[in-house]
Design a protein around this motif. Sequence first.
Motif, short mmCIF file in Angstrom:
data_model
loop_
_atom_site.label_atom_id
_atom_site.label_comp_id
_atom_site.label_asym_id
_atom_site.label_seq_id
_atom_site.Cartn_x
_atom_site.Cartn_y
_atom_site.Cartn_z
N GLY A 462 0.80 -1.22 0.00
CA GLY A 462 0.00 0.00 0.00
C GLY A 462 0.83 1.26 0.00
N GLN A 463 2.15 1.11 0.22
CA GLN A 463 3.05 2.27 0.24
C GLN A 463 4.25 2.06 -0.68
OE1 GLN A 463 4.10 3.28 4.32
NE2 GLN A 463 2.19 2.37 5.07
N ARG A 464 4.08 1.19 -1.66
CA ARG A 464 5.23 0.77 -2.45
C ARG A 464 5.45 1.59 -3.72
NH1 ARG A 464 5.39 -5.88 -2.13
NH2 ARG A 464 5.98 -5.95 0.09
N VAL A 465 4.38 2.03 -4.35
CA VAL A 465 4.51 2.73 -5.64
C VAL A 465 5.15 4.09 -5.41
CG1 VAL A 465 3.28 3.72 -7.60
CG2 VAL A 465 2.57 1.49 -6.67
N GLN A 466 6.24 4.35 -6.13
CA GLN A 466 7.01 5.58 -5.93
C GLN A 466 6.75 6.62 -7.01
OE1 GLN A 466 9.03 5.82 -2.97
NE2 GLN A 466 7.63 4.08 -2.70
N THR A 467 6.77 6.20 -8.26
CA THR A 467 6.51 7.12 -9.37
C THR A 467 5.61 6.46 -10.40
OG1 THR A 467 8.44 6.39 -10.66
CG2 THR A 467 8.77 8.20 -9.09
N VAL A 468 4.76 7.25 -11.03
CA VAL A 468 3.91 6.76 -12.11
C VAL A 468 3.89 7.82 -13.21
CG1 VAL A 468 1.65 5.87 -12.79
CG2 VAL A 468 2.42 5.61 -10.42
N GLU A 469 4.16 7.38 -14.43
CA GLU A 469 4.12 8.29 -15.57
C GLU A 469 3.24 7.71 -16.66
OE1 GLU A 469 8.08 10.48 -16.40
OE2 GLU A 469 8.67 8.52 -15.56
N VAL A 470 2.55 8.59 -17.36
CA VAL A 470 1.60 8.18 -18.40
C VAL A 470 1.96 8.88 -19.71
CG1 VAL A 470 -0.82 8.15 -19.12
CG2 VAL A 470 -0.22 7.86 -16.70
N LYS A 471 1.90 8.13 -20.79
CA LYS A 471 2.15 8.70 -22.11
C LYS A 471 0.82 9.25 -22.65
CE LYS A 471 5.05 6.36 -24.66
NZ LYS A 471 5.59 5.37 -25.63
N GLY A 472 0.38 10.34 -22.04
CA GLY A 472 -0.95 10.88 -22.33
C GLY A 472 -1.12 11.39 -23.74
N ASP A 473 -0.05 11.89 -24.35
CA ASP A 473 -0.14 12.40 -25.72
C ASP A 473 0.26 11.36 -26.75
OD1 ASP A 473 2.56 12.23 -25.34
OD2 ASP A 473 3.00 14.35 -25.75
N GLY A 474 0.52 10.14 -26.29
CA GLY A 474 0.91 9.08 -27.21
C GLY A 474 2.39 9.06 -27.53
N ALA A 475 3.14 10.06 -27.05
CA ALA A 475 4.56 10.15 -27.41
C ALA A 475 5.45 10.41 -26.20
CB ALA A 475 4.76 11.24 -28.46
N ASN A 476 4.98 11.23 -25.26
CA ASN A 476 5.82 11.67 -24.16
C ASN A 476 5.20 11.30 -22.81
OD1 ASN A 476 7.75 13.32 -25.85
ND2 ASN A 476 5.83 14.38 -26.32
N PHE A 477 6.05 10.84 -21.91
CA PHE A 477 5.58 10.50 -20.57
C PHE A 477 5.50 11.75 -19.70
CE2 PHE A 477 7.02 6.23 -21.80
CZ PHE A 477 5.96 5.46 -21.33
N ALA A 478 4.46 11.79 -18.88
CA ALA A 478 4.28 12.88 -17.92
C ALA A 478 3.77 12.27 -16.62
CB ALA A 478 3.29 13.91 -18.45
N PRO A 479 4.04 12.90 -15.48
CA PRO A 479 3.58 12.35 -14.20
C PRO A 479 2.07 12.14 -14.17
CG PRO A 479 5.17 14.11 -13.83
CD PRO A 479 4.84 14.13 -15.30
N LEU A 480 1.66 11.06 -13.55
CA LEU A 480 0.24 10.77 -13.37
C LEU A 480 -0.40 11.86 -12.52
CD1 LEU A 480 -1.95 8.38 -13.72
CD2 LEU A 480 -1.33 7.82 -11.37
#
Length: 549
Positions: A462-480
């Motif tokens: 429950g406290q393990r996930v540190q970073t999450v990024e999403v390729k929202g534009d289909g090309a570049n990752f950005a923080p969730l």
Amino acid sequence: MNYKNKFYRKLLSVVTAAALLSTVAVPAASASMKGVKPGKPVKDQPYELTIMHTNDTHAHLDTVAKRITAIKEVRDENANTLLLDAGDVFSGTLYFNNYLGLADLEFMNLAGYDAMTLGNHEFDSGTSVLANFVKDAQFPIVSANVNFKKDKNIKKYTHDRIASKPQDGNIYKGIVKEVNGEKIGIFGLTTAETVDISSPGPDVEFTDYIEEAKNAVQAFEKQGINKVIALTHIGLNDGGGDNDLTLAEEVDGIDVIVGGHTHVELKQPMVVDAGKEPTVIVQANEYNKFLGTVDVVFDKNGKVIEHAGKLLKIEDYQDDAKAAKILNEKYKPAVDEMKKRVVGTTMSDLIGGNPPARIAETNLGNLITDGMLDKAKTINPNTVIALQNGGGIRTSIPAGEFTLAKVLEVMPFGNALGIMQLTGSEIKAALEHSVRLAPTANGGFLQVSGLKFTYDSSLPAGQRVQTVEVKGDGANFAPLNPDKTYTVATNIFTAKGGDGYEIFAKAYSEGRVSEPGFVDWEVFTEYVYAQENRTVNPQVEGRIIDLAN
């Protein structure tokens, strides 16, 4: 078997919505119903009707001979019966790929179906294939909200009316079916999502399902018919804009809704008590696993005063000899041969199975989720993430050519595609659930596409996930963004809360999941076919990183 014994043989309670969805649902009161006997109706006496129902069979014909036996047994035990199908006979196995629904139709004709409605997958191969199915059907088809007037392939089989004397091989808004002297009104509805998730073509129009339902009920009432069944393929609580719960709440006069599309295993009927009279809702899961049965008793005014429902497990029945002979001699040999066909070539071993796909990112997990994301984007271009439970990737594929039989070993469950609307905070919570047992193997461990994340398996669950990024534009990752809503593809097993994903089950219950269907192995093979020379070479890319390693 007398009426009383038959009803006590079945469970009389009703499914509430607690585990599945939020709605106003109340159980009908049970009663001993002394003195009510099956058979020809008697004036001013309750009338009993047994409805057998199937939905979303999706060309799963290997056990169809057992379904025939189950149907025969129910008919033998009940005087007044109907056999109905709530759509999506098409697509899902090699029986459809090879026979385009006509194998299924032969068994439906043999079983003696009374009516079916059209599911979205009936349109997967266009209306020319559907027309071939319709014209040879030895039963009528009902769908009040589909207009075929402009479609050259199928318009000659369609009639824009309620038919008092329906003809087999024709499509009507609804029909009147006389069952042992009593008239029953049956109308159909097909999800308007079909335009986006299947291939009906530009000449097929979908009209408002609520208005069409009201019109159908009024048409039956004008004929003095007070027993009305809606045969629907719009989903129990589907998030695609139309569903059975809304139908029951907004349209008075529907006694029974026999539903499909959401593949729900309603072990006992639901009852929505929103109008003058209750509406009983049933659905029989998927893939020919069950024959649904519901006994309904109407009073002299057509009000449901008693009901009992049960799903009969098909695997518990023996094969009907005639049906088994047809299947094994006419259809199965060609399907077995198709499994030997080469799907494509992989330049490296594709790693799946237990434990690899249940403990870490694998190249096969990446390939499968990339295919899911690609397919989902054709349905909803806003889809940016795909998630696949590792437990659904059953084995690895060695380097070299691989066959369809091997693909079916990897994905043997026939899980269908679903598209969810989730907030960033819900996605993060799901990822925490995914890695809560790491590094121990866990079937709920998620393979991902369009997303990358890090976690630390040395920290408390429950406290393990540190970073999450999403390729929202289909090309570049950005923080969730925890407050942003994202469109996420997964399989329906996971979307409904499989592997303990309560956060997904909540979204499902709130109508935030659309179910376009499309079976996993078909999505995968389609994606492989689209690659140059049908050759793949996926890599582990750092989509999932355990910082404790």
